[in-house]
Design a protein around this motif. Structure first.
Motif, PDB file in Angstrom:
ATOM      1  N   ARG A 151      46.555  85.604  73.959  1.00  0.00           N
ATOM      2  CA  ARG A 151      46.625  84.164  74.190  1.00  0.00           C
ATOM      3  C   ARG A 151      47.667  83.514  73.276  1.00  0.00           C
ATOM      4  O   ARG A 151      48.455  82.661  73.708  1.00  0.00           O
ATOM      5  N   LEU A 152      47.676  83.925  72.012  1.00  0.00           N
ATOM      6  CA  LEU A 152      48.628  83.380  71.039  1.00  0.00           C
ATOM      7  C   LEU A 152      50.065  83.679  71.471  1.00  0.00           C
ATOM      8  O   LEU A 152      50.932  82.807  71.449  1.00  0.00           O
ATOM      9  N   HIS A 153      50.305  84.921  71.890  1.00  0.00           N
ATOM     10  CA  HIS A 153      51.643  85.336  72.317  1.00  0.00           C
ATOM     11  C   HIS A 153      52.092  84.549  73.545  1.00  0.00           C
ATOM     12  O   HIS A 153      53.248  84.118  73.651  1.00  0.00           O
ATOM     13  N   LYS A 154      51.165  84.320  74.475  1.00  0.00           N
ATOM     14  CA  LYS A 154      51.489  83.599  75.702  1.00  0.00           C
ATOM     15  C   LYS A 154      51.740  82.128  75.426  1.00  0.00           C
ATOM     16  O   LYS A 154      52.691  81.533  75.954  1.00  0.00           O
ATOM     17  N   LEU A 156      57.704  84.822  68.053  1.00  0.00           N
ATOM     18  CA  LEU A 156      56.851  85.339  66.981  1.00  0.00           C
ATOM     19  C   LEU A 156      56.812  84.411  65.769  1.00  0.00           C
ATOM     20  O   LEU A 156      55.791  84.322  65.087  1.00  0.00           O
ATOM     21  N   THR A 157      57.916  83.748  65.493  1.00  0.00           N
ATOM     22  CA  THR A 157      57.944  82.834  64.340  1.00  0.00           C
ATOM     23  C   THR A 157      56.953  81.692  64.543  1.00  0.00           C
ATOM     24  O   THR A 157      56.151  81.372  63.653  1.00  0.00           O
ATOM     25  N   HIS A 158      56.978  81.056  65.724  1.00  0.00           N
ATOM     26  CA  HIS A 158      56.064  79.950  66.001  1.00  0.00           C
ATOM     27  C   HIS A 158      54.622  80.435  66.094  1.00  0.00           C
ATOM     28  O   HIS A 158      53.698  79.772  65.600  1.00  0.00           O
ATOM     29  N   ALA A 159      54.423  81.604  66.703  1.00  0.00           N
ATOM     30  CA  ALA A 159      53.071  82.146  66.839  1.00  0.00           C
ATOM     31  C   ALA A 159      52.482  82.488  65.472  1.00  0.00           C
ATOM     32  O   ALA A 159      51.313  82.215  65.207  1.00  0.00           O
ATOM     33  N   ALA A 160      53.290  83.091  64.606  1.00  0.00           N
ATOM     34  CA  ALA A 160      52.814  83.445  63.266  1.00  0.00           C
ATOM     35  C   ALA A 160      52.461  82.200  62.462  1.00  0.00           C
ATOM     36  O   ALA A 160      51.468  82.168  61.732  1.00  0.00           O
ATOM     37  N   ALA A 161      53.290  81.156  62.599  1.00  0.00           N
ATOM     38  CA  ALA A 161      53.009  79.905  61.894  1.00  0.00           C
ATOM     39  C   ALA A 161      51.698  79.291  62.385  1.00  0.00           C
ATOM     40  O   ALA A 161      50.891  78.794  61.598  1.00  0.00           O
ATOM     41  N   ALA A 162      51.470  79.336  63.700  1.00  0.00           N
ATOM     42  CA  ALA A 162      50.234  78.787  64.258  1.00  0.00           C
ATOM     43  C   ALA A 162      49.015  79.578  63.809  1.00  0.00           C
ATOM     44  O   ALA A 162      47.944  79.025  63.564  1.00  0.00           O
ATOM     45  N   ILE A 211      49.626  83.604  59.595  1.00  0.00           N
ATOM     46  CA  ILE A 211      49.863  84.914  59.015  1.00  0.00           C
ATOM     47  C   ILE A 211      51.356  85.185  58.993  1.00  0.00           C
ATOM     48  O   ILE A 211      52.132  84.483  59.628  1.00  0.00           O
ATOM     49  N   GLU A 212      51.746  86.229  58.242  1.00  0.00           N
ATOM     50  CA  GLU A 212      53.160  86.543  58.138  1.00  0.00           C
ATOM     51  C   GLU A 212      53.680  87.084  59.470  1.00  0.00           C
ATOM     52  O   GLU A 212      52.976  87.774  60.217  1.00  0.00           O
ATOM     53  N   ARG A 213      54.951  86.817  59.737  1.00  0.00           N
ATOM     54  CA  ARG A 213      55.565  87.211  61.008  1.00  0.00           C
ATOM     55  C   ARG A 213      55.513  88.725  61.218  1.00  0.00           C
ATOM     56  O   ARG A 213      55.197  89.205  62.303  1.00  0.00           O
ATOM     57  N   HIS A 214      55.797  89.500  60.151  1.00  0.00           N
ATOM     58  CA  HIS A 214      55.806  90.953  60.319  1.00  0.00           C
ATOM     59  C   HIS A 214      54.395  91.488  60.532  1.00  0.00           C
ATOM     60  O   HIS A 214      54.213  92.491  61.213  1.00  0.00           O
ATOM     61  N   HIS A 215      53.372  90.808  59.974  1.00  0.00           N
ATOM     62  CA  HIS A 215      51.987  91.221  60.224  1.00  0.00           C
ATOM     63  C   HIS A 215      51.630  90.994  61.692  1.00  0.00           C
ATOM     64  O   HIS A 215      50.984  91.836  62.327  1.00  0.00           O
ATOM     65  N   LEU A 224      50.511  93.746  64.614  1.00  0.00           N
ATOM     66  CA  LEU A 224      49.290  93.638  65.417  1.00  0.00           C
ATOM     67  C   LEU A 224      49.601  93.656  66.915  1.00  0.00           C
ATOM     68  O   LEU A 224      48.889  94.284  67.702  1.00  0.00           O
ATOM     69  N   LEU A 225      50.664  92.946  67.307  1.00  0.00           N
ATOM     70  CA  LEU A 225      51.039  92.913  68.722  1.00  0.00           C
ATOM     71  C   LEU A 225      51.428  94.307  69.215  1.00  0.00           C
ATOM     72  O   LEU A 225      51.102  94.695  70.336  1.00  0.00           O
ATOM     73  N   ARG A 226      52.115  95.062  68.358  1.00  0.00           N
ATOM     74  CA  ARG A 226      52.473  96.425  68.731  1.00  0.00           C
ATOM     75  C   ARG A 226      51.238  97.322  68.783  1.00  0.00           C
ATOM     76  O   ARG A 226      51.129  98.192  69.650  1.00  0.00           O
ATOM     77  N   LYS A 227      50.328  97.095  67.847  1.00  0.00           N
ATOM     78  CA  LYS A 227      49.091  97.888  67.809  1.00  0.00           C
ATOM     79  C   LYS A 227      48.332  97.768  69.128  1.00  0.00           C
ATOM     80  O   LYS A 227      47.784  98.753  69.639  1.00  0.00           O
TER      81      LYS A 227
END
Length: 467
Positions: free
Chosen positions: A424-427, A433-439, A442-446, A450-453
Motif C-alpha cells: 500500500r505504501l509503495h502504491k 522510495l524517498t517519499h514513501a520512506a519519509a511517510a 524509516i531510512e530509504r535503504h531500509h 524490505l520491498l525487495r524482501k
C-alpha cells in the motif's frame, strides 16, 4: 598553571587518557594516530599512501580511544595479516607489525607514544548550540566542534541512524562564521541522475520541457552558507562525479545558461554508511570522499551516553511542545534509561510521543514500555560497531492495533501484515522510495531492503567485485 616550564592540566577539566601512537611504513614514512581516524591505502587521498598493488584503495583504518589504538580492515579482498593470521579489527599492542594484502605484503609497524595525551573539556559543558548532553562522549565531540565549526573545512559526520547527525550539522553552521547565511539540505538518496543537474545547479526558463520559469539550484541557494549533504552514502555514482566537479570548480552553471557563477559554500556531509569500506568495494569515489572528509566526526550512539537521557527527555518534551506538558515519573525515567535504543535519539523521541498519546497525562513506566513489544527491522552495521545492530520501525501505523499479535509464534501473521502495508505504501507514493520512506519514518535503504524482501520491487543486480 606553569611549573618548571611544564604545563599542568586542571584536574577538574581532565576527562580521560587517550593513547596516541605512530605508524611507520616499510620505507620509513611516519604518521601519527590520534582520536581522529587515519586511513591507509593506495588511493592518493589516504593519510598514509602505499603504492603496492596488493593494497586496496582504502585498506585500513586506525583511530585512538581510551582503550588504545584500534585498527580495522575495510573488508579488503587481500586482507590484513598479523603474522600468519588474517585480522578484521583489533586493539594494537606496542610494537605490532601488520602486513597488507597478504602475509608477505608491505608492512606497517605501530608504536605507542611515550607520553599519552589527555583530553580537556569544560566540566559543565552540557550543550553545544542545538546539541544536548554532558556525558564524556558528547563533551569530547563538543571540544572538536568548538575547534572545527569556525573554520571552512569540509566535514563528514558519521554515526548510527537516529543519533542526530543533522542536529550536529546545524550546530556546526550556527557556530560558524556563516551562521547568518543559508543552511541548505540535500537528500543524497533523492538525487535521481535525470534531475541532478537541475536540482543542484538550477535551470533557465525554457531550458527543457516543463521549465516554465528560472529556478535556482540548491548549490547556488547555499551561497554564503552551508550545503548539507545528508545520507552521503546513498549518492548514486553519476551524482558523485558531478558533485566532485562542483567542489573542484566552486562554480555553477544553470541548465540552459551559457554563463557560470562562482559560489562560496562550505560542505558538511553525514552518513551512517561505512564509506571507506564502500571505496574498497568500488561503490564510492575515493577522491570525492577525501575532499568531503577533510575532518571526520563520529556522533556517539545513545547507549554510550545514557547519562544524557534525563536532559534529553526534558529537551525533547520542550521541543515537542505538548500542551499541557506531561510530567515524567521517576519510574518512567528509570525505564527510559534502561532501554537498548537501537534507534538512538530518534527512538527516544518516538517513545515519548507514543507514551504521551497512550497516557493522556503523566508519562509513566507502563506507557514508555509499550513499544518494547514491537518487532525490530534489521539494519546494516553501524559505523564503527563491532557487530550488526537493528533499528526499530518508526511509523506507528505499521503496527497500530496489532500489538497483541507480536510474539515469536506469530511470525507469519506479522509477515503478511508487513507485506500488505508495504504494498500500500509503495502504491500510494507511486514507487517513489524517498517519499514513501519519509511517510513511513524509516531510512530509504531500509525500505528498499524490505520491498525487495517481499518481492515488491526487483532484487538488486549482482555485480562482480573487481579488485
Amino acid at each position: 598553571m606553569e611549573d618548571g616550564g611544564t604545563r599542568r592540566l586542571d584536574p577538574e577539566r581532565v576527562d580521560t587518557w587517550r593513547d596516541h601512537g605512530r605508524l611507520v611504513s616499510a620505507d620509513g614514512v611516519e604518521i601519527s594516530v590520534t582520536e581522529k581516524r587515519v586511513i591507509v591505502g593506495r588511493a592518493p587521498g589516504c593519510d598514509l599512501v602505499l603504492g603496492d598493488a596488493r593494497v586496496s584503495a582504502t585498506h585500513l583504518e586506525f583511530w585512538s580511544s581510551q582503550h588504545g589504538v584500534h585498527v580495522r580492515d575495510l573488508d579488503t579482498t587481500n586482507g590484513t595479516y598479523l603474522g600468519p593470521v588474517r585480522i578484521h579489527e583489533a586493539v594494537l599492542a606496542d610494537g605490532t607489525t601488520l602486513a597488507l594484502g597478504g602475509p608477505e605484503g608491505p608492512t606497517i609497524a605501530f608504536r605507542y607514544d611515550d607520553i599519552p595525551k589527555r583530553v580537556e573539556t569544560p566540566p559543565d559543558a552540557a550543550r553545544f548550540e542545538r546539541l544536548v548532553g554532558g556525558s564524556l562522549p558528547m563533551r569530547a565531540l563538543y571540544a572538536d566542534l568548538a575547534q572545527l565549526a569556525p573554520t571552512d573545512i569540509n566535514l563528514l559526520i558519521e554515526g548510527e541512524t537516529g543519533t542526530g547527525k543533522e542536529e550536529v550539522a546545524r550546530s556546526i553552521h550556527a557556530a560558524s562564521n556563516r551562521a547568518d547565511g543559508p543552511f541548505i539540505v540535500v537528500d543524497c538518496g533523492a538525487l535521481a541522475p535525470a534531475l541532478l543537474e537541475s536540482l543542484l545547479f538550477g535551470h533557465e526558463k525554457g531550458a527543457f520541457s516543463g521549465a516554465s520559469e528560472r529556478k535556482i539550484g540548491l548549490a547556488e541557494a547555499a551561497d554564503g552558507g552551508t550545503l548539507f549533504l545528508d545520507e552521503l552514502g546513498e549518492l548514486p555514482p553519476e551524482a558523485q562525479t558531478r558533485l566532485l566537479r562542483l567542489l573542484e570548480a566552486r562554480t555553477v552553471r544553470r541548465v540552459g545558461s551559457t554563463t557560470e557563477k562562482r559560489i562560496d559554500i562550505r560542505v558538511v556531509s553525514a552518513t551512517h554508511r561505512d564509506i571507506p569500506q564502500m571505496i574498497s568495494g568500488g561503490t564510492f569515489r575515493s577522491d570525492l570522499f577525501f575532499r568531503l572528509a577533510a575532518a571526520r566526526l563520529v556522533v556517539p550512539p545513545l547507549r554510550d551516553r545514557r547519562d544524557d537521557i534525563p536532559l534529553l527527555v526534558d529537551t525533547l518534551l520542550e521541543r515537542l511542545d505538548f500542551t499541557p506538558r506531561p510530567v515524567v515519573t521517576q519510574d518512567a525515567l528509570d525505564a527510559l534509561c534502561r532501554r537498548e535504543y537501537v534507534g538512538n535519539v530518534r527512538e527516544l523521541r518516538n517513545v515519548l510521543e507514543v507514551a504521551r498519546a497512550l497516557s493522556g497525562g503523566a508519562i509513566d513506566a507502563k506507557s514508555v514500555q509499550r513499544r518494547s513489544a514491537y518487532e525490530r527491522i534489521s539494519a546494516a552495521p553501524a559505523v564503527g560497531a563491532p557487530k550488526p545492530v537493528r533499528t526499530a520501525p518508526e511509523h506507528d501505523a505499521l503496527w497500530s492495533g496489532h500489538l497483541g499479535l507480536f510474539r515469536e509464534e506469530k511470525v507469519l501473521v506479522v509477515d503478511r501484515f508487513e507485506r500488505a502495508y508495504l504494498e500500500r505504501l509503495h502504491k500510494e507514493h507511486a514507487g517513489n522510495l524517498t517519499h514513501a520512506a519519509a511517510a513511513a519514518g524509516i531510512e530509504r535503504h531500509h525500505l528498499r531492503k524490505l520491498l525487495r524482501k517481499h518481492g515488491i520491487i526487483a532484487p538488486a543486480k549482482k555485480r562482480t567485485k573487481a579488485e
